[in-house]
Design a protein around this motif. Structure first.
Motif, PDB file in Angstrom:
ATOM      1  N   LYS A 333      42.028  61.917  44.999  1.00  0.00           N
ATOM      2  CA  LYS A 333      41.375  62.865  43.901  1.00  0.00           C
ATOM      3  C   LYS A 333      40.115  63.426  44.254  1.00  0.00           C
ATOM      4  N   ALA A 334      40.113  64.886  44.336  1.00  0.00           N
ATOM      5  CA  ALA A 334      38.871  65.656  44.410  1.00  0.00           C
ATOM      6  C   ALA A 334      38.007  65.389  43.480  1.00  0.00           C
ATOM      7  N   PRO A 335      36.577  65.468  43.815  1.00  0.00           N
ATOM      8  CA  PRO A 335      35.496  65.090  42.883  1.00  0.00           C
ATOM      9  C   PRO A 335      35.763  65.885  41.356  1.00  0.00           C
ATOM     10  N   ALA A 336      35.403  65.124  40.421  1.00  0.00           N
ATOM     11  CA  ALA A 336      35.694  65.421  38.987  1.00  0.00           C
ATOM     12  C   ALA A 336      34.499  66.600  38.726  1.00  0.00           C
ATOM     13  N   LEU A 337      33.350  66.450  39.496  1.00  0.00           N
ATOM     14  CA  LEU A 337      32.319  67.412  39.404  1.00  0.00           C
ATOM     15  C   LEU A 337      32.854  68.845  39.061  1.00  0.00           C
ATOM     16  N   GLY A 338      33.498  69.394  39.919  1.00  0.00           N
ATOM     17  CA  GLY A 338      33.719  70.848  39.881  1.00  0.00           C
ATOM     18  C   GLY A 338      34.784  71.321  38.822  1.00  0.00           C
ATOM     19  N   LEU A 339      35.157  70.281  37.904  1.00  0.00           N
ATOM     20  CA  LEU A 339      36.194  70.639  36.905  1.00  0.00           C
ATOM     21  C   LEU A 339      35.520  71.035  35.594  1.00  0.00           C
ATOM     22  N   LEU A 340      36.205  72.100  35.070  1.00  0.00           N
ATOM     23  CA  LEU A 340      35.955  72.059  33.600  1.00  0.00           C
ATOM     24  C   LEU A 340      36.952  72.848  32.810  1.00  0.00           C
ATOM     25  N   LEU A 341      37.275  72.569  31.331  1.00  0.00           N
ATOM     26  CA  LEU A 341      38.136  73.265  30.624  1.00  0.00           C
ATOM     27  C   LEU A 341      37.434  74.604  30.375  1.00  0.00           C
ATOM     28  N   ASP A 342      38.258  75.822  30.745  1.00  0.00           N
ATOM     29  CA  ASP A 342      37.775  77.067  30.299  1.00  0.00           C
ATOM     30  C   ASP A 342      37.825  77.330  29.006  1.00  0.00           C
ATOM     31  N   ARG A 343      39.299  77.284  28.689  1.00  0.00           N
ATOM     32  CA  ARG A 343      39.372  77.532  27.274  1.00  0.00           C
ATOM     33  C   ARG A 343      41.135  76.884  27.096  1.00  0.00           C
ATOM     34  N   PRO A 344      41.015  76.716  25.561  1.00  0.00           N
ATOM     35  CA  PRO A 344      42.758  76.674  25.419  1.00  0.00           C
ATOM     36  C   PRO A 344      43.205  77.971  24.974  1.00  0.00           C
ATOM     37  N   LEU A 345      44.531  77.749  24.827  1.00  0.00           N
ATOM     38  CA  LEU A 345      45.292  79.081  24.570  1.00  0.00           C
ATOM     39  C   LEU A 345      46.336  78.659  23.389  1.00  0.00           C
ATOM     40  N   PHE A 346      46.516  79.890  22.522  1.00  0.00           N
ATOM     41  CA  PHE A 346      47.110  79.732  21.246  1.00  0.00           C
ATOM     42  C   PHE A 346      48.162  80.724  21.198  1.00  0.00           C
ATOM     43  N   GLN A 347      48.923  81.164  22.268  1.00  0.00           N
ATOM     44  CA  GLN A 347      49.948  82.395  22.024  1.00  0.00           C
ATOM     45  C   GLN A 347      50.774  82.208  20.968  1.00  0.00           C
ATOM     46  N   HIS A 348      51.410  81.109  20.999  1.00  0.00           N
ATOM     47  CA  HIS A 348      52.700  80.735  19.834  1.00  0.00           C
ATOM     48  C   HIS A 348      52.031  80.995  18.550  1.00  0.00           C
ATOM     49  N   TYR A 349      50.946  80.533  18.260  1.00  0.00           N
ATOM     50  CA  TYR A 349      50.325  80.521  16.923  1.00  0.00           C
ATOM     51  C   TYR A 349      50.309  82.171  16.588  1.00  0.00           C
ATOM     52  N   ASN A 350      49.290  82.495  17.514  1.00  0.00           N
ATOM     53  CA  ASN A 350      48.912  84.162  17.402  1.00  0.00           C
ATOM     54  C   ASN A 350      50.384  84.912  17.130  1.00  0.00           C
ATOM     55  N   GLN A 351      51.364  84.534  17.774  1.00  0.00           N
ATOM     56  CA  GLN A 351      52.795  85.374  17.471  1.00  0.00           C
ATOM     57  C   GLN A 351      53.049  85.072  16.040  1.00  0.00           C
ATOM     58  N   ARG A 352      52.865  83.809  15.453  1.00  0.00           N
ATOM     59  CA  ARG A 352      53.166  83.617  14.072  1.00  0.00           C
ATOM     60  C   ARG A 352      52.553  84.369  13.192  1.00  0.00           C
ATOM     61  N   ILE A 353      51.253  84.957  13.356  1.00  0.00           N
ATOM     62  CA  ILE A 353      50.419  85.652  12.204  1.00  0.00           C
ATOM     63  C   ILE A 353      50.019  86.919  12.699  1.00  0.00           C
ATOM     64  N   GLU A 354      51.008  87.506  13.652  1.00  0.00           N
ATOM     65  CA  GLU A 354      50.561  89.006  14.091  1.00  0.00           C
ATOM     66  C   GLU A 354      50.842  89.993  13.067  1.00  0.00           C
ATOM     67  N   ASN A 355      51.658  89.391  11.920  1.00  0.00           N
ATOM     68  CA  ASN A 355      52.160  90.679  11.008  1.00  0.00           C
ATOM     69  C   ASN A 355      51.429  90.313   9.530  1.00  0.00           C
ATOM     70  N   ARG A 356      50.336  89.281   9.822  1.00  0.00           N
ATOM     71  CA  ARG A 356      49.572  88.957   8.550  1.00  0.00           C
ATOM     72  C   ARG A 356      48.121  89.709   8.657  1.00  0.00           C
ATOM     73  N   SER A 357      47.840  90.357   7.649  1.00  0.00           N
ATOM     74  CA  SER A 357      46.641  90.947   7.662  1.00  0.00           C
ATOM     75  C   SER A 357      45.372  90.066   7.379  1.00  0.00           C
ATOM     76  N   ASP A 358      45.841  89.057   6.618  1.00  0.00           N
ATOM     77  CA  ASP A 358      44.548  88.287   6.165  1.00  0.00           C
ATOM     78  C   ASP A 358      44.221  86.973   7.392  1.00  0.00           C
ATOM     79  N   ARG A 359      45.121  87.140   8.611  1.00  0.00           N
ATOM     80  CA  ARG A 359      44.588  86.186   9.464  1.00  0.00           C
ATOM     81  C   ARG A 359      44.199  86.926  10.772  1.00  0.00           C
ATOM     82  N   GLU A 360      43.448  86.435  11.434  1.00  0.00           N
ATOM     83  CA  GLU A 360      43.198  86.999  12.806  1.00  0.00           C
ATOM     84  C   GLU A 360      43.495  86.033  14.047  1.00  0.00           C
TER      85      GLU A 360
END
Length: 428
Positions: A333-360
């Protein structure tokens, strides 16, 4: 969630917040007036929603005009980033100091959480500034987004993007044994706290074969500040990382997973190595970004380790393809020091609400500048400082190079896994 106090995260969580027009919303009153049409019904409603003082017959109604009232709920996703140094994990733990506890206390102090409903922040255009004013600088809230009631920060996440930083001296070719000035002496016991543990070469033997001393500060300073990666080796490292893209069997890149286990198959969407190195106090660093649908325990650290070992040697990169096959091998295992979670992604959720004006849509790009400044000050610089002070990556490479036995002999000029490097495991 935190396996190391130096792990850092940018993530999204869900809370229930009140709407901006909560104090002027007349819909609940209209509904109540329709339900309660007679005086009798009103008295019954009052009796059901009040209490009597002990020993008296007088009703004591809930809450008075001077008391805080309950407000309608709205569910939001809260964007935040933090450096976990000094905390004992992300999730709430009543016996430990956690990021979630610190965040919740800041929400209360900022007035984002009411005393009557501990998950009702008032929508306020300055609420993010107020929350951050009550947080330590190593925890920042970027903003929030109104989400659907079914949204779940963990279950609605369909991909994650991690980042790993490594100094380029980890890709420095290992000198032949005959050219090494002073091979490390393996000691049977640890004499000093800084001694590096060398794993046993025996299959199934969990005891250490011995310990070695780290490089002196002078040796490390010379090595880390003088090495500069050349274009050919950088290209080989990029090619090595690109071989992990797509769907593969990563049973060798985690623990307790058999080759036949369907869950060992993971899909890597995109892996990108920085085109130009970054420099910190004379040391050259590379950034690797990895986007995948899901990751197993230690998977990224083992992927980086395999790419390092292959790129710094004469081994053909086909060894990475071999590692997806049935043979079980030991990938450090390479050192844990260099690892970070940059961002989670929610493409499937975003596709569900893309036609809704009351959600971003849930997207971190709107906070790109703030996140970049935060990571440079609280994440990247801490990684660089820690390696400079503790020689983390140098100790890792020293452990690999001093390893006795056949464990890492699959790194060879033929790109084959010799029988002596195959390990026995109940997870076959």
């Amino acid at each position: 969630m935190l396996k190391s106090l130096r792990n850092n995260y940018v993530l999204c969580i869900a809370r229930r917040w009140s709407s901006s027009d909560a104090t002027t919303d007349t819909a609940p009153a209209l509904r109540r007036s329709k339900r309660i049409k007679t005086s009798r019904e009103r008295r019954e409603h009052f009796d059901a929603h009040s209490r009597k003082a002990e020993g008296e017959g007088n009703h004591i109604p809930f809450p008075t005009a001077t008391q805080e009232r309950r407000l309608p709920k709205k569910k939001v996703a809260l964007y935040l980033g933090f450096n976990g140094t000094g905390y004992q994990g992300m999730q709430w733990n009543p016996t430990a100091s956690s990021i979630e506890q610190t965040l919740f206390e800041a929400l209360c102090k900022a007035g984002a959480v009411s005393s009557l409903n501990s998950t009702d922040p008032k929508k306020d255009p300055l609420i993010v500034k107020k929350i951050n004013a009550n947080l330590p600088e190593q925890i920042r809230v970027w903003g929030y987004t109104h989400v659907m009631g079914s949204f779940h920060a963990k279950n609605s996440c369909n991909a994650r993007e991690y980042e790993y930083w490594l100094p380029t001296y980890t890709l420095m070719p290992r000198p032949p044994l005959s050219l090494r000035h002073c091979p490390k002496v393996i000691k049977p016991v640890r004499e000093y706290p800084t001694d590096i543990r060398i794993a046993s070469p025996s299959d199934g033997d969990t005891d250490a074969a011995g310990y070695i001393e780290p490089n002196s500060p002078e040796e490390f300073a010379l090595k880390s500040s003088s090495y500069r990666i050349d274009a050919e080796r950088l290209e080989k490292f990029k090619q090595a990382m690109s071989m992990f893209e797509g769907t593969h069997n990563f049973h060798n890149y985690t623990i307790a997973r058999a080759y036949a286990d369907p869950s060992a198959h993971r899909h890597m969407m995109k892996i990108q190595v920085s085109e130009q190195p970054t420099y910190y106090q004379g040391t050259e660093w590379l950034s690797v970004k990895l986007r995948g649908q899901s990751f197993m325990l230690h998977q990224i650290r083992k992927m980086l380790s395999m790419a390092m070992l292959a790129a710094r040697s004469s081994s053909p990169l086909t060894i990475i393809d071999r590692s997806f096959e049935e043979k079980k091998i030991n990938i450090p295992k390479a050192p844990a020091l260099g690892l970070l979670l940059d961002r989670p992604l929610f493409q499937h959720y975003n596709q569900r609400i893309e036609n809704r004006s009351d959600r971003e849509p849930i997207c971190f790009d709107q906070f790109q500048n703030e996140m970049k400044m935060f990571k440079q000050e609280w994440i990247y610089s801490e990684i660089f400082k820690s390696d400079k002070a503790d020689q983390v990556f140098d100790n890792f490479m020293l452990m690999v190079d001093s390893q006795e036995g056949p464990a890492f002999k699959y790194i060879n000029e033929h790109g084959v896994i010799p029988p002596e490097s195959v390990i026995s495991s109940k997870y076959q």
